[in-house]
Design an enzyme around this catalytic site. Structure first.
Site, PDB file in Angstrom:
ATOM      1  N   ASP A  45      39.076  33.030  37.847  1.00  0.00           N
ATOM      2  CA  ASP A  45      37.745  31.818  38.998  1.00  0.00           C
ATOM      3  C   ASP A  45      36.549  32.657  38.177  1.00  0.00           C
ATOM      4  O   ASP A  45      35.231  31.925  38.491  1.00  0.00           O
ATOM      5  CB  ASP A  45      37.462  31.965  39.981  1.00  0.00           C
ATOM      6  CG  ASP A  45      37.278  33.775  40.916  1.00  0.00           C
ATOM      7  OD1 ASP A  45      37.527  34.379  40.020  1.00  0.00           O
ATOM      8  OD2 ASP A  45      37.746  34.079  42.155  1.00  0.00           O
ATOM      9  N   SER A  46      36.058  33.996  36.731  1.00  0.00           N
ATOM     10  CA  SER A  46      34.822  33.903  36.501  1.00  0.00           C
ATOM     11  C   SER A  46      34.513  32.358  35.661  1.00  0.00           C
ATOM     12  O   SER A  46      33.221  32.851  34.940  1.00  0.00           O
ATOM     13  CB  SER A  46      34.743  34.778  35.688  1.00  0.00           C
ATOM     14  OG  SER A  46      36.103  34.703  34.888  1.00  0.00           O
ATOM     15  N   ASP A  84      43.743  31.994  38.826  1.00  0.00           N
ATOM     16  CA  ASP A  84      43.395  32.849  39.509  1.00  0.00           C
ATOM     17  C   ASP A  84      43.097  32.238  40.794  1.00  0.00           C
ATOM     18  O   ASP A  84      42.493  30.870  40.878  1.00  0.00           O
ATOM     19  CB  ASP A  84      41.324  33.524  39.043  1.00  0.00           C
ATOM     20  CG  ASP A  84      41.038  34.763  39.524  1.00  0.00           C
ATOM     21  OD1 ASP A  84      41.968  34.955  40.336  1.00  0.00           O
ATOM     22  OD2 ASP A  84      39.726  34.859  38.980  1.00  0.00           O
ATOM     23  N   LYS A 114      46.990  35.030  40.596  1.00  0.00           N
ATOM     24  CA  LYS A 114      46.157  36.200  40.902  1.00  0.00           C
ATOM     25  C   LYS A 114      45.330  36.371  42.516  1.00  0.00           C
ATOM     26  O   LYS A 114      45.123  34.842  42.899  1.00  0.00           O
ATOM     27  CB  LYS A 114      44.786  36.542  40.117  1.00  0.00           C
ATOM     28  CG  LYS A 114      44.180  37.700  40.513  1.00  0.00           C
ATOM     29  CD  LYS A 114      43.698  38.438  39.155  1.00  0.00           C
ATOM     30  CE  LYS A 114      42.234  37.742  38.959  1.00  0.00           C
ATOM     31  NZ  LYS A 114      41.587  37.957  40.303  1.00  0.00           N
ATOM     32  N   GLU A 116      43.155  37.810  45.460  1.00  0.00           N
ATOM     33  CA  GLU A 116      41.965  39.031  45.651  1.00  0.00           C
ATOM     34  C   GLU A 116      41.862  39.768  47.301  1.00  0.00           C
ATOM     35  O   GLU A 116      42.672  38.661  48.301  1.00  0.00           O
ATOM     36  CB  GLU A 116      40.774  39.081  45.367  1.00  0.00           C
ATOM     37  CG  GLU A 116      40.121  38.411  44.499  1.00  0.00           C
ATOM     38  CD  GLU A 116      38.365  37.944  44.360  1.00  0.00           C
ATOM     39  OE1 GLU A 116      38.235  38.262  45.627  1.00  0.00           O
ATOM     40  OE2 GLU A 116      38.200  37.444  43.146  1.00  0.00           O
ATOM     41  N   GLU A 183      38.802  46.243  39.864  1.00  0.00           N
ATOM     42  CA  GLU A 183      37.859  46.314  39.400  1.00  0.00           C
ATOM     43  C   GLU A 183      36.666  47.744  39.393  1.00  0.00           C
ATOM     44  O   GLU A 183      36.302  47.542  40.988  1.00  0.00           O
ATOM     45  CB  GLU A 183      37.343  44.689  39.006  1.00  0.00           C
ATOM     46  CG  GLU A 183      36.307  44.461  39.242  1.00  0.00           C
ATOM     47  CD  GLU A 183      36.159  42.953  39.051  1.00  0.00           C
ATOM     48  OE1 GLU A 183      37.065  42.541  39.254  1.00  0.00           O
ATOM     49  OE2 GLU A 183      34.466  43.071  38.279  1.00  0.00           O
TER      50      GLU A 183
HETATM   51  O1  KIV Z   1      37.764  36.238  37.544  1.00  0.00           O
HETATM   52  C1  KIV Z   1      38.101  37.058  36.619  1.00  0.00           C
HETATM   53  O2  KIV Z   1      38.009  37.012  34.773  1.00  0.00           O
HETATM   54  C2  KIV Z   1      38.349  38.318  37.114  1.00  0.00           C
HETATM   55  C3  KIV Z   1      38.744  40.082  36.031  1.00  0.00           C
HETATM   56  C4  KIV Z   1      39.611  40.125  36.690  1.00  0.00           C
HETATM   57  C5  KIV Z   1      38.704  39.649  34.465  1.00  0.00           C
HETATM   58  O3  KIV Z   1      39.084  38.169  37.689  1.00  0.00           O
END
Ligand code: KIV
Length: 265
Positions: A45-46, A84, A114, A116, A183
């Protein structure tokens, strides 16, 4: 013909080989990442920062993440594609998380998602896994909680915080995640967690003892300007190279040396 990297194969790398992962947000980058033989392409999500210009990851939507994940999946033949889950696409309820995670696999061609968060996400994550959705965990500095953290700070420096992160890692392993992103924690804590779980840990600013590493591709390529975190190693200066190429092109067009005969029909 490449054998595709799956959650099970990546899990099997623990203790045998490092897991190598980068972010990708588009078809072209995905093709190059895949050609380099990486194990995992993370549609982070970056992309809110790198592709859309937001200062945090909070604004990115499900539709934007699906759009970019589908582009990445079209460029990949070997790596595992992990999408993400964006902010507020899984926090409201397990039903919401299941429906949205399912969309990444059904509509965008992702191989997993993924999520969080620590132990408190365990029940929801195990529901996803029981329904056939591989999940990559993410603890430590979880950028979707930036408003809670009050800034991008190293996590787990205090003993109580380090203990909580270890407990989170163990709970996520128990919930069934196939690997765990850690992280921005002290390297010593990265080692303790890595030694305590049977799944691969994938560090980003978590030291050399993790079972694998991930970076934001734009940081590694020198496309993020000069304000990158300490944990970034720059492997190329593509930002400078782009400016040079664009400047030369502009000059060529202005003085009439492009297009020349070889570029004309
Ligand atoms: O969104 C992202 O890029 C991440 C990192 C772990 C690289 O979650």
């Amino acid at each position: 013909m490449k054998t595709k990297w799956t959650a099970e194969r990546i899990k099997g790398l623990k203790g045998n080989a490092k897991v190598v992962c980068l972010t990708a947000y588009d078809f072209t980058t995905a093709r190059h990442l895949d050609a380099a033989g990486l194990h995992m392409a993370l549609v982070g999500d970056s992309l809110a920062n790198t592709m859309l210009g937001y200062s945090t990851t909070l604004p990115v939507t499900m539709e934007q993440m699906l759009h970019h994940t589908a582009a990445v999946a079209r460029g990949i033949t070997g790596a595992m594609v992990v999408a993400d889950m964006p902010f507020m696409s899984y926090q409201v309820s397990t039903e919401q998380a299941l429906a949205n995670a399912g969309r990444f696999l059904k509509e965008a061609g992702a191989d997993g998602v993924k999520i969080e968060g620590g132990a408190f996400r365990g029940d929801m994550i195990s529901q996803l896994i029981q329904n056939g959705i591989p999940v990559l965990g993410h603890i430590g500095l979880t950028p979707q909680s930036i408003r809670q953290f009050g800034g991008y700070k190293v996590q787990g420096k205090k003993e109580t915080d380090a203990e909580r992160l270890l407990a989170d890692a163990l709970a996520l392993e128990e919930a069934g995640v196939f690997a765990l992103v850690i992280e921005c924690v002290p390297a010593a804590l990265g080692k303790v967690i890595t030694d305590s779980v049977r799944i691969p840990t994938i560090g980003i600013g978590a030291g050399p003892h993790c079972d694998g590493q991930v970076l934001v591709t734009h940081d590694l390529l020198g496309l993020s300007g000069n304000t990158v975190p300490k944990f970034v190693k720059r492997y190329a200066d593509l930002g400078d190279r782009m400016v040079q190429a664009f400047t030369t092109y502009k000059q060529d067009v202005e003085k009439g040396s492009f297009p020349s005969d070889e570029h004309c029909y």
